[in-house]
Structure formats: structure tokens, C-alpha cells
Motif scaffolding. Structure first.
Motif, PDB file in Angstrom:
ATOM      1  N   ALA A   9       0.834  -1.191   0.000  1.00 32.53           N
ATOM      2  CA  ALA A   9       0.000   0.000   0.000  1.00 32.53           C
ATOM      3  C   ALA A   9       0.875   1.249   0.000  1.00 32.53           C
ATOM      4  CB  ALA A   9      -0.918  -0.008   1.224  1.00 32.53           C
ATOM      5  N   ARG A  10       0.532   2.219  -0.829  1.00 36.17           N
ATOM      6  CA  ARG A  10       1.373   3.405  -0.978  1.00 36.17           C
ATOM      7  C   ARG A  10       1.569   4.147   0.342  1.00 36.17           C
ATOM      8  NH1 ARG A  10       0.752   8.596  -1.186  1.00 36.17           N
ATOM      9  NH2 ARG A  10      -1.525   8.435  -1.160  1.00 36.17           N
ATOM     10  N   GLU A  11       0.503   4.350   1.091  1.00 39.37           N
ATOM     11  CA  GLU A  11       0.594   5.160   2.305  1.00 39.37           C
ATOM     12  C   GLU A  11       1.555   4.553   3.316  1.00 39.37           C
ATOM     13  OE1 GLU A  11      -2.280   7.056   5.807  1.00 39.37           O
ATOM     14  OE2 GLU A  11      -3.170   5.998   4.093  1.00 39.37           O
ATOM     15  N   SER A  12       1.411   3.257   3.596  1.00 36.79           N
ATOM     16  CA  SER A  12       2.283   2.622   4.582  1.00 36.79           C
ATOM     17  C   SER A  12       3.712   2.515   4.060  1.00 36.79           C
ATOM     18  CB  SER A  12       1.753   1.241   4.970  1.00 36.79           C
ATOM     19  OG  SER A  12       1.667   0.392   3.839  1.00 36.79           O
ATOM     20  N   ALA A  13       3.868   2.230   2.767  1.00 37.34           N
ATOM     21  CA  ALA A  13       5.208   2.107   2.191  1.00 37.34           C
ATOM     22  C   ALA A  13       5.974   3.416   2.290  1.00 37.34           C
ATOM     23  CB  ALA A  13       5.103   1.656   0.739  1.00 37.34           C
ATOM     24  N   GLU A  14       5.307   4.514   1.984  1.00 42.31           N
ATOM     25  CA  GLU A  14       5.989   5.804   1.992  1.00 42.31           C
ATOM     26  C   GLU A  14       6.219   6.314   3.413  1.00 42.31           C
ATOM     27  OE1 GLU A  14       3.784   8.234  -0.749  1.00 42.31           O
ATOM     28  OE2 GLU A  14       4.644   7.184  -2.486  1.00 42.31           O
ATOM     29  N   MET A  15       5.378   5.892   4.357  1.00 37.45           N
ATOM     30  CA  MET A  15       5.634   6.223   5.757  1.00 37.45           C
ATOM     31  C   MET A  15       6.941   5.587   6.214  1.00 37.45           C
ATOM     32  SD  MET A  15       3.313   5.548   9.162  1.00 37.45           S
ATOM     33  CE  MET A  15       3.219   3.781   8.848  1.00 37.45           C
ATOM     34  N   VAL A  16       7.205   4.355   5.784  1.00 39.11           N
ATOM     35  CA  VAL A  16       8.419   3.645   6.171  1.00 39.11           C
ATOM     36  C   VAL A  16       9.636   4.206   5.441  1.00 39.11           C
ATOM     37  CG1 VAL A  16       9.592   1.416   6.059  1.00 39.11           C
ATOM     38  CG2 VAL A  16       7.218   1.536   6.812  1.00 39.11           C
ATOM     39  N   ALA A  17       9.483   4.502   4.145  1.00 39.62           N
ATOM     40  CA  ALA A  17      10.598   5.023   3.346  1.00 39.62           C
ATOM     41  C   ALA A  17      10.926   6.466   3.695  1.00 39.62           C
ATOM     42  CB  ALA A  17      10.275   4.916   1.865  1.00 39.62           C
ATOM     43  N   GLY A  18       9.939   7.198   4.206  1.00 36.89           N
ATOM     44  CA  GLY A  18      10.174   8.584   4.584  1.00 36.89           C
ATOM     45  C   GLY A  18      10.118   9.562   3.431  1.00 36.89           C
ATOM     46  N   VAL A  19       9.814   9.073   2.229  1.00 43.22           N
ATOM     47  CA  VAL A  19       9.701   9.931   1.043  1.00 43.22           C
ATOM     48  C   VAL A  19       8.627   9.355   0.119  1.00 43.22           C
ATOM     49  CG1 VAL A  19      12.117  10.671   1.086  1.00 43.22           C
ATOM     50  CG2 VAL A  19      11.479   8.667  -0.235  1.00 43.22           C
ATOM     51  N   ARG A  20       8.134  10.182  -0.792  1.00 41.54           N
ATOM     52  CA  ARG A  20       7.192   9.698  -1.791  1.00 41.54           C
ATOM     53  C   ARG A  20       7.968   8.912  -2.843  1.00 41.54           C
ATOM     54  NH1 ARG A  20       3.194  14.572  -3.444  1.00 41.54           N
ATOM     55  NH2 ARG A  20       2.164  12.801  -4.458  1.00 41.54           N
ATOM     56  N   SER A  21       7.678   7.630  -2.959  1.00 40.87           N
ATOM     57  CA  SER A  21       8.521   6.780  -3.792  1.00 40.87           C
ATOM     58  C   SER A  21       7.813   5.557  -4.348  1.00 40.87           C
ATOM     59  CB  SER A  21       9.735   6.294  -2.977  1.00 40.87           C
ATOM     60  OG  SER A  21       9.301   5.641  -1.790  1.00 40.87           O
ATOM     61  N   HIS A  22       6.654   5.196  -3.813  1.00 42.04           N
ATOM     62  CA  HIS A  22       6.060   3.896  -4.109  1.00 42.04           C
ATOM     63  C   HIS A  22       5.694   3.744  -5.583  1.00 42.04           C
ATOM     64  CE1 HIS A  22       4.147   0.121  -3.125  1.00 42.04           C
ATOM     65  NE2 HIS A  22       3.002   0.517  -3.635  1.00 42.04           N
ATOM     66  N   ARG A  23       5.023   4.728  -6.151  1.00 43.09           N
ATOM     67  CA  ARG A  23       4.597   4.620  -7.552  1.00 43.09           C
ATOM     68  C   ARG A  23       5.803   4.505  -8.481  1.00 43.09           C
ATOM     69  NH1 ARG A  23      -0.015   8.665  -8.690  1.00 43.09           N
ATOM     70  NH2 ARG A  23      -0.879   7.277  -7.096  1.00 43.09           N
ATOM     71  N   LYS A  24       6.835   5.272  -8.204  1.00 39.56           N
ATOM     72  CA  LYS A  24       8.062   5.209  -9.004  1.00 39.56           C
ATOM     73  C   LYS A  24       8.677   3.814  -8.941  1.00 39.56           C
ATOM     74  CE  LYS A  24      11.991   6.537 -10.987  1.00 39.56           C
ATOM     75  NZ  LYS A  24      12.105   6.861 -12.425  1.00 39.56           N
ATOM     76  N   LYS A  25       8.695   3.214  -7.766  1.00 44.01           N
ATOM     77  CA  LYS A  25       9.267   1.873  -7.621  1.00 44.01           C
ATOM     78  C   LYS A  25       8.504   0.849  -8.460  1.00 44.01           C
ATOM     79  CE  LYS A  25      11.175   2.383  -2.952  1.00 44.01           C
ATOM     80  NZ  LYS A  25      12.397   1.564  -2.984  1.00 44.01           N
ATOM     81  N   LEU A  26       7.192   0.929  -8.465  1.00 43.57           N
ATOM     82  CA  LEU A  26       6.408  -0.019  -9.251  1.00 43.57           C
ATOM     83  C   LEU A  26       6.646   0.179 -10.743  1.00 43.57           C
ATOM     84  CD1 LEU A  26       3.009  -0.138  -7.324  1.00 43.57           C
ATOM     85  CD2 LEU A  26       5.103  -1.453  -6.953  1.00 43.57           C
ATOM     86  N   ASP A  27       6.753   1.442 -11.170  1.00 42.64           N
ATOM     87  CA  ASP A  27       7.057   1.714 -12.581  1.00 42.64           C
ATOM     88  C   ASP A  27       8.424   1.152 -12.958  1.00 42.64           C
ATOM     89  OD1 ASP A  27       4.648   3.034 -12.880  1.00 42.64           O
ATOM     90  OD2 ASP A  27       5.503   5.046 -12.642  1.00 42.64           O
ATOM     91  N   VAL A  28       9.392   1.311 -12.067  1.00 46.23           N
ATOM     92  CA  VAL A  28      10.738   0.807 -12.331  1.00 46.23           C
ATOM     93  C   VAL A  28      10.753  -0.712 -12.367  1.00 46.23           C
ATOM     94  CG1 VAL A  28      13.037   0.580 -11.283  1.00 46.23           C
ATOM     95  CG2 VAL A  28      11.982   2.828 -11.512  1.00 46.23           C
ATOM     96  N   ALA A  29       9.983  -1.347 -11.500  1.00 50.59           N
ATOM     97  CA  ALA A  29       9.913  -2.819 -11.516  1.00 50.59           C
ATOM     98  C   ALA A  29       9.436  -3.320 -12.876  1.00 50.59           C
ATOM     99  CB  ALA A  29       8.981  -3.312 -10.414  1.00 50.59           C
ATOM    100  N   ARG A  30       8.425  -2.662 -13.420  1.00 57.31           N
ATOM    101  CA  ARG A  30       7.919  -3.058 -14.742  1.00 57.31           C
ATOM    102  C   ARG A  30       8.968  -2.816 -15.819  1.00 57.31           C
ATOM    103  NH1 ARG A  30       3.397  -0.380 -12.230  1.00 57.31           N
ATOM    104  NH2 ARG A  30       1.812  -1.941 -11.647  1.00 57.31           N
ATOM    105  N   LEU A  31       9.684  -1.715 -15.697  1.00 58.03           N
ATOM    106  CA  LEU A  31      10.723  -1.388 -16.670  1.00 58.03           C
ATOM    107  C   LEU A  31      11.866  -2.403 -16.619  1.00 58.03           C
ATOM    108  CD1 LEU A  31      11.567   0.699 -18.789  1.00 58.03           C
ATOM    109  CD2 LEU A  31      12.595   2.049 -16.946  1.00 58.03           C
TER     110      LEU A  31
END
Length: 366
Positions: free
Chosen positions: A118-140
Motif C-alpha cells: 500500500a502506498r501510504e504505509s510504504a511511503e511512511m516507512v521510506a520517509g519519502v514519496r517513492s512507491h509509484r516510481k518503484k512499481l514503474d521501475v519494476a515493470r521497466l
């Protein structure tokens, strides 16, 4: 002195710099004090020496290794040394051009970290907005043709998402999913109360993971890395101290694992000052816990000492105050009661300490 075996895996921590602020980061809490990183030529030499020593696998790690401007050159050198090379990355700085350059240079595999489903919990742990970018990179990554491992550090804040994480790995076409329960060193140790799951949460997650391992065998490899405190079994940390695994930090210090600097009294020598082979074989620090001559009871007479090697030396120091003690995770350890207390010492509302939010001096004053 115990004869040094051949190392199989080298983890090259190229930098401690990172755009993420993960609350479980394995980098030392005093990474701010680090000296200058090894140069391109120094890492090139190390890769050659590692291959000559017998290393087969190279993991390019950090921090965020993509921040190194010379990463293509380092991958090319690793290929020239015939090292199977894996990039361990947070992914937020990757794009099509970089990935294609890494592919052309000879990179074999990419391990991408995500912090949750989930984006909200993932970004709370990472401390930055990053979740959507990570999923795009995984596909790439998959589009370009790299084998892909998704690594998810599991803890109280995301452990309920294990079913969704498995579904996400399947959707992204990952080859491997690592559900790596938090290992409580460095920043994770600072956040232990906030990150420690309950027994019920852990048992449920393990049950789901074990079922998925069987269900998706041949489609998706799933690894469930135990939580030491809740499993009750000490792990054979890195396959035993100085046996098959060597870690070199950004300033060139040679260690048996990334956390070993927590043990006082050990001086880890640098590849800036000596050859890797000499350090691996002769360094007092690398020999400190090789073999079993160092063992105290109950490890010395334990039938499992060639299986778990007494557990984790760093954990033994952190919990028992002596790195030569049996890992207190073990039920036979005289210090096992400490572990029992920690299991029950969690806090759902405990504030999080982010990777770059405190200096080592501020943390020491807590």
C-alpha cells in the motif's frame, strides 16, 4: 589460527548516500562520520582480488549504488572478472537509459526494494514519496529483460500486507520475492519497539508465506526470512563468521557482515592499506570468530554448533554484552530471558526515527 575458507559472496557497499530515509536501514547510525568512498580504481582492484580469492557473486549495494557516477564502469569491471553481479537498489533513481547501460555493461540481476503493498504505509516507512516510481521501475526492469527480485523488509507496519505483496510480485512478473523480517541492527534497532510485530501477526504471516511457497513453486520463488526474536532459533549468521561471505563498506573496511562494526575491540582493516586476500586470511578481526575455538558453553558442546555457529555475534554483543556468548535468541542461552522481554516490548504508537533525522550524538543521548 583457523584456516580461512574461500569466500563465495562479496557485498560491495559502494556508498552510504541514499534518497530514501527507511526506518529499518542497515547502514550504521553514525554513517555521517564516514570518510571518502573508495575510488573507481580502488573498487576495480578489489573486484579483481575478490575473483582471484574465489568470490563468485558480487552484490552492489549501499545506500543507493545508483548514486555512483562510475556504476557502469564498475559493472564492466565485474563482468571482466567473471563475477555474477547483482544490483541492490531502491529504484527511485533508475530510468530506461540507465538500465540499458547497465545491461550493456554486463549486469546480471536486479534486486529492488519496496516498503509495502500500500502506498501510504510504504511511503511512511521510506520517509519519502517513492512507491509509484518503484512499481514503474519494476515493470521497466522486466521489460528490459533483467531477472528481478523484490525485497520487502517485513515488520509491524506492513506485515498484514503479505498476501498483497505476494499478489504484487506475481503481477510485476518478479522471479523472486524476499519477505525479509526485520533484522534489528542499526536503524532498525533504534526503531525496534515500533517495528516488532506481535506473535500472532508473525505466525499468520509465516503461515501465509509457507502456503504461497508451495502454491507458486516454479512460478515465483518466495523466501521468508525469519524474525529471530519470534522464531526462537538462532540463524547461522552469514553462514558463519568469515566463512563464505565478505562485506566491504564504502571506505574499504573488510567485514564478515554489514553490522560487525557494532562489536567493540575489533579493528576492520581497509583494502586501501592491504590486499583483500591478506585481510581475509590474516586479519585478527576476520579470524576473531572463525571455527569454534572461541566458543563458550553452551555452544562449545552443542550438537548444532556446525549448523548455526552459535548464532549471530553482533546480536550476542548487543543483547548479552559479549560477542563470544551464545546468541540470546537460542533457548539454551543464559541470556534468553532478554529476548523474551523484547518480544513483548512493542509499541504501535511509538514514534519513528528516520535514517537521516538524527546524528549519532543525538541518538547516544536518548
Amino acid at each position: 589460527m583457523t584456516t580461512a575458507p574461500r569466500p563465495y559472496t562479496l557485498v560491495a557497499e559502494l556508498t552510504y548516500r541514499c534518497p530514501l530515509r527507511c526506518v529499518y536501514c542497515s547502514n550504521p547510525v553514525d554513517f555521517h562520520r564516514s570518510r571518502a568512498e573508495l575510488s573507481t580504481d580502488e573498487w576495480r582492484r578489489v573486484f579483481c582480488e575478490a575473483a582471484e580469492l574465489g568470490v563468485m557473486q558480487l552484490h552492489l549495494s549501499g545506500g543507493e549504488p545508483v548514486l555512483r557516477d562510475d556504476l557502469v564502469q564498475l559493472i564492466e569491471q565485474a563482468r571482466a572478472c567473471d563475477l555474477y553481479t547483482n544490483l541492490i537498489t531502491g529504484g527511485t533513481l533508475l530510468d530506461d537509459d540507465k538500465l540499458r547501460h547497465y545491461r550493456e555493461a554486463g549486469l546480471d540481476h536486479i534486486q529492488l526494494s519496496i516498503q509495502g503493498a500500500a502506498r501510504e504505509s510504504a511511503e511512511m516507512v521510506a520517509g519519502v514519496r517513492s512507491h509509484r516510481k518503484k512499481l514503474d521501475v519494476a515493470r521497466l526492469i522486466r521489460q528490459i529483460g533483467f531477472p528481478l527480485t523484490l525485497n520487502v523488509v517485513i515488520h509491524r507496519l506492513n506485515i498484514a500486507e503479505v498476501p498483497e505483496l505476494i499478489a504484487l510480485a506475481l503481477e510485476l512478473g518478479a522471479d523472486r520475492l524476499e519477505l525479509a523480517n526485520t533484522q534489528f541492527y542499526a536503524w532498525a534497532d533504534e526503531n525496534r519497539r515500533a517495528l516488532m510485530p506481535t506473535r500472532e501477526q508473525y505466525d499468520r504471516a509465516e503461515e501465509i508465506a509457507r502456503a504461497a511457497i508451495a502454491k507458486y513453486r516454479g512460478t515465483l520463488e518466495i523466501a521468508f526470512v525469519q524474525n529471530d526474536y519470534l522464531s526462537g532459533e538462532p540463524k547461522p549468521c552469514m553462514g558463519g563468521w568469515g566463512r563464505s561471505y565478505v562485506c566491504i563498506n564504502p571506505t574499504g573496511e573488510v567485514m564478515p557482515c554489514h553490522a560487525a562494526a557494532v562489536i567493540p575491540g575489533l579493528r576492520f582493516e581497509s583494502v586501501r592499506d592491504d590486499a583483500l586476500e591478506k585481510i581475509w586470511r590474516d586479519s585478527p578481526a576476520m579470524n576473531a570468530f572463525r571455527g569454534d575455538d572461541w566458543m563458550m558453553e553452551p555452544c562449545r558442546s552443542c550438537a548444532r554448533k556446525e549448523i548455526d555457529f552459535g548464532g549471530c555475534r553482533c546480536q550476542a554483543f548487543m543483547l548479552a554484552g559479549n560477542a563470544a556468548e551464545a546468541d540470546p535468541i537460542c533457548r539454551l542461552s543464559p541470556h534468553h530471558g532478554i529476548v523474551e522481554s523484547i518480544r513483548n516490548d512493542s509499541g504501535a504508537d511509538e514514534p519513528l526515527i528516520y535514517r537521516d533525522a538524527k546524528t549519532s550524538r543525538e541518538l547516544a543521548s536518548r
